[in-house]
Design a protein around this motif. Sequence first.
Motif, PDB file in Angstrom:
ATOM      1  N   GLU B  57       0.855  -1.188   0.000  1.00  0.00           N
ATOM      2  CA  GLU B  57       0.000   0.000   0.000  1.00  0.00           C
ATOM      3  C   GLU B  57       0.894   1.241   0.000  1.00  0.00           C
ATOM      4  OE1 GLU B  57      -3.249   0.548  -0.044  1.00  0.00           O
ATOM      5  OE2 GLU B  57      -3.794  -1.572  -0.227  1.00  0.00           O
ATOM      6  N   PRO B  58       0.915   2.048  -1.088  1.00  0.00           N
ATOM      7  CA  PRO B  58       1.782   3.244  -1.076  1.00  0.00           C
ATOM      8  C   PRO B  58       1.233   4.301  -0.121  1.00  0.00           C
ATOM      9  CG  PRO B  58       0.473   3.176  -3.073  1.00  0.00           C
ATOM     10  CD  PRO B  58       0.138   1.926  -2.313  1.00  0.00           C
ATOM     11  N   LYS B  59       2.091   4.771   0.719  1.00  0.00           N
ATOM     12  CA  LYS B  59       1.669   5.816   1.646  1.00  0.00           C
ATOM     13  C   LYS B  59       2.304   7.143   1.220  1.00  0.00           C
ATOM     14  CE  LYS B  59       0.743   2.916   5.606  1.00  0.00           C
ATOM     15  NZ  LYS B  59       1.128   2.559   6.984  1.00  0.00           N
ATOM     16  N   VAL B  60       1.699   7.752   0.196  1.00  0.00           N
ATOM     17  CA  VAL B  60       2.232   9.013  -0.323  1.00  0.00           C
ATOM     18  C   VAL B  60       1.556  10.156   0.424  1.00  0.00           C
ATOM     19  CG1 VAL B  60       2.506  10.460  -2.363  1.00  0.00           C
ATOM     20  CG2 VAL B  60       2.549   7.973  -2.573  1.00  0.00           C
ATOM     21  N   GLU B  61       2.358  10.906   1.095  1.00  0.00           N
ATOM     22  CA  GLU B  61       1.808  12.054   1.816  1.00  0.00           C
ATOM     23  C   GLU B  61       2.041  13.316   1.006  1.00  0.00           C
ATOM     24  OE1 GLU B  61       3.063  12.468   5.806  1.00  0.00           O
ATOM     25  OE2 GLU B  61       2.431  10.449   6.364  1.00  0.00           O
TER      26      GLU B  61
END
Lengths: 241, 235
Positions: B57-61
């Motif tokens: 799951e990409p956690k792009v902030e």
Amino acid sequence: MRLLLILLACYTTVSLASQPTEVTIKDAFIEMHTGPGTGYPVFFVVSRDDKINILKERTGWYLVKEHQGREGWVNESQLSRTLSSDGTAIQLQGPTLDKLSRSRYQGSLMVGNFDGASLLSISGSYALTEHLSSQLTINHALGDFSSVDLATIDITHTFSPSKRFSPYASIGSGVMRINPITIQDQAQAHTQAVSFIGVGGRFYLNSRLIARAEYHYNHVHTSSDKKEEITEWKTGLAFFF
Amino acid sequence: MENRLSLFLLISLLAMLNSGCALLGNHKATEATPVNRPIVTGSSSPIGADVMQPVIEPKVERRTIKTPKIDSDNIELGAYGGIINIEDFGSHPVIGARLAYHISESFFVEGSYGQTSAGQSNVETLFNIQLLTESQRKYRNYALSLGWNALPGEVFIGENRTYNTALYFVLGAGATHFGGDKRFTMNGGFGYRLLLNNQLATHLDVRDSLYDTSLLGERKVVNNIETSVGLTFFF
């Protein structure tokens, strides 16, 4: 006296309107100058992670107040990595070519020639889209025998708004008032409608400054059958907000 | 021989058990294996649907950038008063107003307007004649100029007081209304700005306005030199 009261009222309003913004320094240090310019000496240095309040901006310089109460001017380049009080980055980007293409308002001062007469021109424009803008111009031409006041409104198309140099074309119309200059005999001033097409070029210099030059071909709507055309060229400086 | 056969059977059994366990525990195995390979399964099986989900799951902030609202003080407005020498018509007190927009730390554009009332020329005094009417003696000048802050600096008054200053030069064009005539006017000069605080400034200015006129018969270029002091504020 009235002028002084207006000045005082404006001064008070402006003083009350300012709201400081607190930020945290993320550069190694920032230099506080005594004035808003490179030529003013550095008198204090604030180091990383210290908090400062930004009070106002002038020509890319920010008046800041550090926690001990000292106030000084810091260049925009040193504040580009500061953080706001809640830890988010703040953007303090000054005027650039990129900003020019996105700017809404422009003003310009130009001088030139209006059918042989010396011409002074002041204008303000509002960008409708990136390419199209609407411009209001007031011209004052001074010849040996008459002076001309010409107010026009036009639509200008800038061909390459994001480039340093861009040609533009405009079409517009306005009202021209001709005031004869005769010391002894007062001839009648008269007003006529004018339409024009124009071409020009603008060159981004730096900061907010732009150089402009343009040529107009004016058609004067006279009541007689006589066709009246006036050529006009002007050059000068523009700046954007 | 029997031992070899037993060993072969044992290995086969272990292999079958292993593959059976793998099938039964497919969900966990998939999570542990970060390879998104296609697996042929029945359409009703949830296994295939799980496998198609992204392994990581990409956690792009998104970086939040604020553009703070900070007051800009680039406009300078003020009034001035001084003395202007109108060539052939003597020196007279002049008052006016100035509006400047500071484009950068070095350059500003300025619009100025000044007015006065001229006296009698030498010719009029000498021959006791009136060349101009009272309304024609009203002198008005406006100019649009580009200014250059050439020498920023500081001035020290006493031991504890320091003020920011700048010596600037201006050059521009405008118009002069005088003697029933309107003339295109070039103007230039220099000034000294002393900032009392971050908003208020005092000015000392010297300007020259040049235009050609034939008001007194002969066509000539006149120089009207104006010296003034002013008070402005930035907003």
